[in-house]
Every structure is written in structure tokens, then in C-alpha cells.
Design an enzyme around this catalytic site. Structure first.
Site, short mmCIF file in Angstrom:
data_model
loop_
_atom_site.label_atom_id
_atom_site.label_comp_id
_atom_site.label_asym_id
_atom_site.label_seq_id
_atom_site.Cartn_x
_atom_site.Cartn_y
_atom_site.Cartn_z
N VAL A 132 33.07 47.87 49.72
CA VAL A 132 32.78 49.25 49.37
C VAL A 132 31.66 49.22 48.33
O VAL A 132 31.44 48.19 47.68
CB VAL A 132 34.05 49.93 48.78
CG1 VAL A 132 34.54 49.21 47.53
CG2 VAL A 132 33.86 51.41 48.51
N HIS A 570 39.12 35.34 41.26
CA HIS A 570 37.91 34.99 40.52
C HIS A 570 37.14 33.83 41.17
O HIS A 570 36.85 32.83 40.52
CB HIS A 570 38.26 34.61 39.08
CG HIS A 570 38.98 35.67 38.32
ND1 HIS A 570 39.83 35.38 37.28
CD2 HIS A 570 38.97 37.02 38.45
CE1 HIS A 570 40.33 36.51 36.79
NE2 HIS A 570 39.82 37.51 37.50
N HIS A 613 37.77 36.89 32.93
CA HIS A 613 37.66 37.62 34.18
C HIS A 613 36.16 37.84 34.41
O HIS A 613 35.39 38.01 33.46
CB HIS A 613 38.43 38.92 34.10
CG HIS A 613 39.91 38.70 33.93
ND1 HIS A 613 40.86 39.23 34.79
CD2 HIS A 613 40.60 38.00 33.00
CE1 HIS A 613 42.07 38.85 34.39
NE2 HIS A 613 41.93 38.09 33.30
#
Length: 692
Positions: A132, A570, A613
Site C-alpha cells: 500500500v 525487521h 525498529h
């Protein structure tokens, strides 16, 4: 019956809204929709050529597109395989939706799968990734965590004396991260309840992406850092400042003006006034980069365009590129695009039936990922999951739904192991044996594996997080502490096995192929239990329900881990920024070796795993990439010039030189409260909302 604190929080929510209205202009849903109604081109209306073509409309692609088109004379096309996301705002914008109303498993998710992994009981693991506009920033958990300075400097050290290597030291990368963000401190009650520590000087103040903390907090989160301190793990007072070692409550990519997700589309694209020089085409899968055989003076292949299609059976179309192709498909999409374009390991391309343009063995190699496993207890206190399950009006408030788990800790070897020296010696002794697991026969890739192994080995002796602990309270009647591996010695690869870009890429992370990784995970689970057994956390927990009392010995924990570990979402390093003789794919200027005008600029270029992250460092990388591209194509202004400049004129582009400072359904002002330039239609809609 809600507790007194919850009732007070509801009252605080009202006053917070009034307070924010003084610095963030309130707006109606109609205005939010007006911001999100971008001008997307179609296959019929896309131009024949552009200065830059960006292959991938995820985090990095949208940042770079927004920045490049600040110059009205620069034309950019973004090709995104997924939809815009405008049809599903209720599944993107509310932060809590990442737990309770996720797009994962839907057509907005690539729904990748790994190969069967011997180290995880032969299981095939899911690897969700956002399909997306905004990529995975539209579906992720919104953690905004910086890596440590030690890790970033280790990456820079691997680059040696290559031209441009200095751009990737800590100071430069953090400058890119700060450029991307507008930080808002937490509400006083939230900060006190969660015992949140931060240093506002470590964040940016005028960027498009909003960074803050939840608008609502639970007392058990405030138990996190004291419980860690009770077993000797210090709190990180300034986790965004380069020293993220220890326990803290992380900042999040949330817009505090309306408690919505702040992500690359809502931050960098939605707020922009019309830009005639920026075209975005969704539902357009890049099938390959076109090379016509032309070479530059250095003998590098020159890309002439990009081919794309809407489906495997759809008509393919080619758009010409005047300057450069920028590949921003992420750790899976970018190597996929390169390999289908004929750039990658010759043996892989030959087997897939793809003509070799450049034999570049490092493409798809050095794959690293964070693995995670949970310890779960019954809860004696109210959790976010309990509130959500109640279905009450309070549970549906935007401020309530801004809560996202973000209490974490990064733990080093000396805390994890009774004898860190013994662990470090074992890692050193396994060096030669580990080479047998390198999934390549290329001498370059093997040398790169050695360099990465040695750099990762140094982390075992430093204050760098080998394991991440993460507190989760999003399930009803349960509290979880997750342990996640941060610096895997096991490296895998991704590769293609067909000529069709629509066929899934093959993902083989080789989980637990190196024994150090399962040892770190095992000790991480033990440490999670120790935290749960320390006060004040212990008073909030009931019986351990998973894995439970039957899993105690090292052998039992390791067997259990093999059956339950999953990705922490990740992946990185598949187009590593390394010297070519170390299996690198891009140089420090992000240029693909052997290609004259193709760069890769996303998380796939990070060669070393971070204890973080990946969103925050990737925003920093993308901002730096835009700077590099601008510098390459903008002539310096004459020193005696008295008028004009080479930077974009905001009036010509229809907006400020900063792409927004607001969220798609979000703030219209900077942190100081100064109104951004907005279109006449936006002003009319905004005034109408005030008169209702």
C-alpha cells in the site's frame, strides 16, 4: 466500573483537545478527506518520461518523491504495486488498529512466506509487509526507536575509505532522522504514569512526521523500568540520543493533534498542495528496469526506463527515465526488482531464465531479521485488551485508541549470560564453522559475511542490545514480555526462481543456523521471566500461561523456541551498502555497482542489524538519499548571485519547502503553531467546519 484514574483521563482528554486546538488547528473529516484526495495518474494518463522514477511507494519512496519535487523543474513518477489505502482509513489511522483491526492478511499485505526452516522445526513462517502507499509504515506498530551510535559507526567502519562513506556516520544519520520529524512531548499525566524519560533535544522540531507518545497510559507500563532496575538493568534517560541500552518507553509515530498514525503517506504526501511534477501510479508492479545496452564512460550500464504492469497477465508498459531510477521496494522488493532486471547473482538469474545485465553476487545476500518469542502471564490489572473488549464509549475514543505497546529494553551480553566471556569465546570459536552456512559460493559474499560476523562479534563485548525485551498488554486478561534477537549471526538470502516479477520471492533467512542465536534467545526468555518475577511488575502478574512451568531447562527452552519463534518484522541487508569486494550492492552514494543511474535507498541497504525498529533509521536514510540526489543534479548557485536560488520556490510548487509538517488526517501547523500554506479549497472547508 472504570477506575478513578480512567475517569480523570477522560476529563484530561477534553482539556487536552482544547489545549491542542490552540496550537493545532481543528479540522473536519471533510478536510481530512480533501487532503487525502491525491492526484493519482492512471496507465492512460501517465507521462512518457520523467526525470526520476521511484520503484516502490513505501516509506523511503514517498519521502524521496516529496523531497525531490520541492524543485518544480524536477519530474517524478512513483510506481506502487499496492493500492493507495484511501479506501481503508479506519484500518490505517487508529494506532490501536495495528492490534485489533489490522490490514495484515488482506490484499494490502504482501503475505510473504519463508521457505521451511530447519532451525524452527521445519516451519514456514509468515513475513507480512505492507502492500500500500506508505508500505509497512501503514501497517506497523509505529515504534519510533533509534539505533545506537555504536551500531551506526560500525556500519560506517565497514565502508572503509569509499567516496561518500562519511555521510553514514551517526551525526549525519541522526541529522536525517531529525529532519524527518516533529516531536511533541508526552502529556504530563502520561509521562508520570508511564515513567517516561526523554530528551527533546534529540528529536527534530519541524519535520513532516509526527513523533510523540500515546495519549493514554496504563500504570503497569510505569512498572516496567522499576522492575528492570530491580534486577540491575538501568533506564535509558535519552534513548534517542545514540545510547538506547537499557529500559525505556519508546516514542511512536503518532500525530497528537488527532491521535492518528503518522506514516510516510500521511506525513510526506497527503498534506502537499497539488504538484504537477509529482505523479503517483498505484496498482503498478515494477516488472523490470530497462537497459538498452548503453554504457557510461566507466562502463556502467545506463537504465533507459522502467517497465510495469497491473497484473501477471496485464499489458506491460514502459516509462522512460531521463536521470535516475530509484529502487525503494524494501528488503524484499528491491532485490526482487534488481534480479528481474538482470542484476544479481549469475547462477540465480540463469536458473530463473533472466538475462544477465550485471553479475552482482551480493544482491539478495546477507539477509538478517529479528526473531521474537513471548512469555505470557495472567493479568491482575486492567489491560488495553480489556478496555478494547469492553466496547464502551471510552474504549472507542481516539485518545484511548492511541495506546500502543512501547515499553522496551535493550540488553547486552554481560547481563544476559552468567559468563559473557564464555559466550564471546564460543562465538569466536564458531567463526570458521559458520562459513559453511553462507548461502553463496561467491568469494565476495563470503568475505562480506566474515566482515559482518566480526563486526557483530564486537557487539557482544559492548553496551549494545543483543536482545530486546518488549512489554505487551494488548490482549484481554494477559500480559506478555517478548524477547527478540537483535544481532543474528545467522544470515540468509532472498532470490527469484522464475522470470515473472509477480511470482513470490523466495525467502530463506536460515534462522538458528548459528548456535549463538538460539543461545541469546534462550537467555532472553530467562530474562523476561526474571523481569516478570521482580517488583513492582510481579504484583500485576498471575500465573505464567505460556510456555508455562513445564519449560525450564536450557534444552526445554530451546526446543520450545524452535516451535514458536516468529519474525519481529525487521528484515534488512539484502542490497547491502558495502564495498563490492564484500558482497556489497550499493556504494555510499546508494549507486548500484555496475549501473550508471540506478540507486537503492531503503532498509535493504543497512548491512548490519540494529537494536532498533527500522522505521526511524529508514526515514533518516531516505532524507539523506534525497540530499544526495539533489546535490548530484543541482548546480551550486553563483557566489555573486543577487537573486534567486537553486532551491524550489514554495510559491511555484504550491507549498513550503518542507513537505507538510502535518498528517493526512492531521495537523496543519508546525509544533510552534504557525499555519502552513494550504490551498483555497482547504481554507474554505476548514472555515466551514468551524461554523458547524
Amino acid at each position: 466500573m472504570w477506575s478513578k484514574r480512567f475517569l480523570l483521563a477522560g476529563v484530561a482528554s477534553f482539556f487536552l483537545h482544547v489545549d491542542l486546538a490552540s496550537s493545532h488547528v481543528p479540522r473536519s473529516h471533510e478536510y481530512a478527506r480533501a487532503l487525502q484526495a491525491r492526484k493519482y495518474v492512471t496507465q492512460a494518463t501517465v507521462a512518457d518520461s520523467y526525470d526520476f522514477i521511484i520503484a516502490g511507494g513505501g516509506l523511503a519512496g514517498l519521502v524521496i518523491a516529496s523531497r525531490l519535487t520541492e524543485d518544480p523543474n524536477t519530474t517524478v513518477l512513483v510506481l506502487e504495486a499496492g493500492e493507495s489505502g484511501d479506501a481503508v482509513p479506519s484500518q490505517i489511522n487508529p494506532p490501536s488498529g495495528t492490534y485489533y483491526n489490522s490490514l495484515l492478511g488482506s490484499p494490502y499485505d504482501w503475505q510473504h512466506k519463508t521457505t521451511a526452516q530447519p532451525g524452527t522445526d521445519g516451519r514456514v513462517l509468515s513475513w507480512p509487509r505492507g502492500k500500500v502507499l506508505g508500505g509497512s509504515t501503514a501497517v506497523n506498530g509505529m515504534y519510533y526507536v533509534r539505533p545506537s551510535e555504536t551500531e551506526v559507526e560500525a556500519w560506517k567502519g565497514l565502508l572503509g575509505s569509499q567516496d561518500g562513506a562519511d555521510a553514514w556516520g551517526w551525526n549525519n544519520l541522526v541529522a536525517g532522522m531529525k529532519k524527518s520529524e516533529t516531536f511533541t512531548p508526552p502529556i504530563s499525566d502520561v509521562q508520570t504514569t508511564g515513567k517516561i524519560q526523554f530528551d527533546a533535544q534529540s528529536y527534530g522540531t519541524d519535520g513532516p512526521l509526527h513523533v510523540t507518545y500515546p495519549g493514554f497510559m496504563f500504570s503497569v507500563v510505569g512498572d516496567w523500568t522499576p522492575s528492570l532496575e530491580a534486577i540491575g538493568i538501568e533506564s535509558a534517560a535519552d534513548p534517542a540520543g545514540g545510547k538506547n541500552f537499557g529500559g525505556f518507553v519508546s516514542s511512536l509515530s503518532i500525530n497528537p493533534s488527532n491521535w492518528t498514525r503518522s506514516y510516510s503517506k500521511s506525513a510526506y504526501i497527503d498534506p502537499l498542495p497539488p504538484r504537477k511534477n509529482l505523479d503517483i501510479l498505484v496498482s503498478a508492479t515494477v516488472t523490470r528496469i530497462i537497459f538498452g545496452g548503453d554504457k557510461n564512460s566507466a562502463g556502467d550500464q545506463v537504465a533507459s526506463g522502467v517497465e510495469f504492469a497491473t497484473s501477471a497477465t496485464g499489458t506491460k508498459k514502459t516509462v522512460k527515465v531521463k536521470k535516475e531510477v530509484i529502487v525503494t521496494g524494501g528488503a524484499l522488493g528491491s532485490p526482487n526488482i534488481l534480479m528481474h532486471s538482470g542484476v544479481g547473482p549469475k547462477d540465480v538469474l540463469d536458473a530463473a531464465g533472466v538475462n544477465v545485465v550485471v553479475d552482482l553476487p551480493g544482491v539478495g545476500q546477507h539477509l538478517q531479521d529479528h526473531l521474537a518469542a513471548p512469555v505470557v502471564w495472567e493479568s491482575k490489572v486492567e489491560t488495553a485488551g480489556d478496555i478494547h473488549a469492553s466496547g464502551t464509549p471510552f474504549s472507542k475514543q481516539a485518545q484511548t485508541n492511541s495506546f500502543v505497546n512501547s515499553a522496551i529494553a535493550y540488553i547486552n551480553a554481560s547481563t544476559l549470560f552468567d559468563s559473557a566471556e564464555q559466550f564471546q569465546s564460543a562465538v569466536a570459536a564458531d567463526f570458521d564453522a559458520a562459513l559453511k552456512d553462507v548461502p553463496s559460493t561467491s568469494p565476495e559474499v563470503i568475505e562480506g559475511y566474515k566482515a559482518l560476523y566480526q563486526a557483530t562479534q564486537k557487539f557482544t563485548t559492548q553496551s549494545v542490545g543483543l536482545i530486546e525485551l518488549l512489554l505487551s498488554i494488548n490482549s484481554p486478561k494477559a500480559i506478555t514480555i517478548q524477547a527478540a534477537l537483535q544481532h543474528p549471526f545467522s544470515q540468509g538470502r532472498v532470490y527469484i526462481n522464475s522470470k515473472s516479477a509477480f511470482d513470490p520471492i523466495i525467502i530463506d533467512p536460515q534462522y538458528f543456523s548459528h548456535p549463538a542465536d538460539i543461545a541469546v534467545m534462550r537467555e532472553g526468555i530467562k530474562l523476561a521471566r526474571r523481569v516478570g518475577q521482580s517488583e513492582p511488575m510481579r504484583s500485576a502478574l498471575g500465573a505464567e500461561t505460556f510456555p508455562g512451568p513445564g519449560v525450564n531447562t536450557d534444552a526445554e527452552i530451546e526446543t520450545w523456541l524452535a516451535g514458536v519463534v516468529a519474525t519481529e518484522f525487521h528484515p534488512q541487508a539484502t542490497c547491502s551498502m558495502l564495498p563490492k569486494d564484500l558482497g556489497g550492492v550499493v556504494n555510499p552514494k546508494l549507486q548500484v555497482y555496475g549501473l550508471a543511474n540506478v540507486r537503492v535507498a531503503d532498509s535493504s541497504v543497512f548491512p548490519l542489524s540494529f537494536s532498533a525498529h527500522l522505521a526511524s533509521p529508514t526515514y533518516g536514510l531516505a532524507e539523506k538519499a534525497a540530499d544526495i540526489l539533489k546535490a548530484a543534479y543541482t548546480a551550486p548557485a553563483p557566489s555573486n548571485s543577487t537573486g534567486g536560488s537553486n532551491s524550489a520556490n514554495p510559491s511555484e510548487t504550491g507549498g513550503s519547502s518542507s513537505p507538510g509538517k502535518s498528517n493526512g488526517a492531521s495537523g496543519l501547523t508546525s509544533s510552534s503553531g504557525t499555519l502552513l500554506a494550504i490551498s483555497l479549497a482547504g481554507i474554505i472547508t476548514f472555515v466551514a467546519s468551524l461554523l458547524r
